[in-house]
Motif scaffolding. Sequence first.
Motif, PDB file in Angstrom:
ATOM      1  N   LYS A  45      -1.444  39.591  18.520  1.00 30.30           N
ATOM      2  CA  LYS A  45      -1.840  40.136  17.226  1.00 30.30           C
ATOM      3  C   LYS A  45      -0.942  39.602  16.103  1.00 30.30           C
ATOM      4  O   LYS A  45      -1.433  39.228  15.028  1.00 30.30           O
ATOM      5  N   ALA A  46       0.353  39.523  16.361  1.00 32.31           N
ATOM      6  CA  ALA A  46       1.288  39.003  15.356  1.00 32.31           C
ATOM      7  C   ALA A  46       1.016  37.529  15.078  1.00 32.31           C
ATOM      8  O   ALA A  46       1.047  37.088  13.919  1.00 32.31           O
ATOM      9  N   GLU A  47       0.749  36.758  16.129  1.00 30.21           N
ATOM     10  CA  GLU A  47       0.451  35.335  15.956  1.00 30.21           C
ATOM     11  C   GLU A  47      -0.846  35.140  15.169  1.00 30.21           C
ATOM     12  O   GLU A  47      -0.944  34.270  14.305  1.00 30.21           O
ATOM     13  N   LYS A  48      -1.836  35.958  15.447  1.00 32.11           N
ATOM     14  CA  LYS A  48      -3.103  35.884  14.723  1.00 32.11           C
ATOM     15  C   LYS A  48      -2.892  36.192  13.234  1.00 32.11           C
ATOM     16  O   LYS A  48      -3.431  35.497  12.368  1.00 32.11           O
ATOM     17  N   ALA A  49      -2.097  37.213  12.940  1.00 28.88           N
ATOM     18  CA  ALA A  49      -1.814  37.575  11.549  1.00 28.88           C
ATOM     19  C   ALA A  49      -1.034  36.464  10.855  1.00 28.88           C
ATOM     20  O   ALA A  49      -1.311  36.143   9.686  1.00 28.88           O
ATOM     21  N   LYS A  50      -0.101  35.858  11.568  1.00 27.21           N
ATOM     22  CA  LYS A  50       0.684  34.745  10.999  1.00 27.21           C
ATOM     23  C   LYS A  50      -0.222  33.581  10.664  1.00 27.21           C
ATOM     24  O   LYS A  50      -0.119  33.000   9.573  1.00 27.21           O
ATOM     25  N   LYS A  51      -1.124  33.215  11.558  1.00 29.85           N
ATOM     26  CA  LYS A  51      -2.042  32.102  11.309  1.00 29.85           C
ATOM     27  C   LYS A  51      -2.972  32.406  10.138  1.00 29.85           C
ATOM     28  O   LYS A  51      -3.263  31.521   9.326  1.00 29.85           O
ATOM     29  N   ALA A  52      -3.422  33.646  10.048  1.00 30.63           N
ATOM     30  CA  ALA A  52      -4.298  34.031   8.933  1.00 30.63           C
ATOM     31  C   ALA A  52      -3.551  33.939   7.608  1.00 30.63           C
ATOM     32  O   ALA A  52      -4.104  33.471   6.603  1.00 30.63           O
ATOM     33  N   ALA A  53      -2.286  34.370   7.600  1.00 26.69           N
ATOM     34  CA  ALA A  53      -1.493  34.309   6.381  1.00 26.69           C
ATOM     35  C   ALA A  53      -1.228  32.868   5.982  1.00 26.69           C
ATOM     36  O   ALA A  53      -1.287  32.521   4.796  1.00 26.69           O
ATOM     37  N   GLU A  54      -0.958  32.015   6.976  1.00 22.92           N
ATOM     38  CA  GLU A  54      -0.742  30.597   6.689  1.00 22.92           C
ATOM     39  C   GLU A  54      -2.014  29.952   6.140  1.00 22.92           C
ATOM     40  O   GLU A  54      -1.960  29.154   5.212  1.00 22.92           O
ATOM     41  N   ALA A  55      -3.148  30.288   6.709  1.00 23.10           N
ATOM     42  CA  ALA A  55      -4.429  29.732   6.251  1.00 23.10           C
ATOM     43  C   ALA A  55      -4.748  30.208   4.839  1.00 23.10           C
ATOM     44  O   ALA A  55      -5.285  29.451   4.030  1.00 23.10           O
ATOM     45  N   ALA A  56      -4.400  31.454   4.527  1.00 21.50           N
ATOM     46  CA  ALA A  56      -4.675  31.991   3.184  1.00 21.50           C
ATOM     47  C   ALA A  56      -3.780  31.333   2.148  1.00 21.50           C
ATOM     48  O   ALA A  56      -4.170  31.210   0.982  1.00 21.50           O
ATOM     49  N   GLY A  57      -2.602  30.878   2.567  1.00 24.60           N
ATOM     50  CA  GLY A  57      -1.659  30.253   1.649  1.00 24.60           C
ATOM     51  C   GLY A  57      -1.939  28.788   1.385  1.00 24.60           C
ATOM     52  O   GLY A  57      -1.339  28.185   0.507  1.00 24.60           O
ATOM     53  N   LYS A  58      -2.871  28.206   2.103  1.00 29.31           N
ATOM     54  CA  LYS A  58      -3.169  26.770   1.937  1.00 29.31           C
ATOM     55  C   LYS A  58      -4.053  26.524   0.761  1.00 29.31           C
ATOM     56  O   LYS A  58      -4.813  27.239   0.285  1.00 29.31           O
TER      57      LYS A  58
END
Length: 58
Positions: A45-58
């Motif tokens: 769950k933490a990894e999924k949230a991290k990837k989503a945050a990284e994708a939103a920041g691109k």
Amino acid sequence: MSNEIHIDTSKIPEHIRMELLSLAYDATVAYFRQPGVEEAYQRWKAEKAKKAAEAAGK
């Protein structure tokens, strides 16, 4: 010819839907009671949230 299966859930009687829900819930609870499952889920769950945050920041 298609290999796809479509289930019209609106045609499943309520008592059957509740029975299926109960079975799925009980199986999920039993699974999460196994050692390490909750921890693995929290890491996922933490990894999924991290990837989503990284994708939103691109």
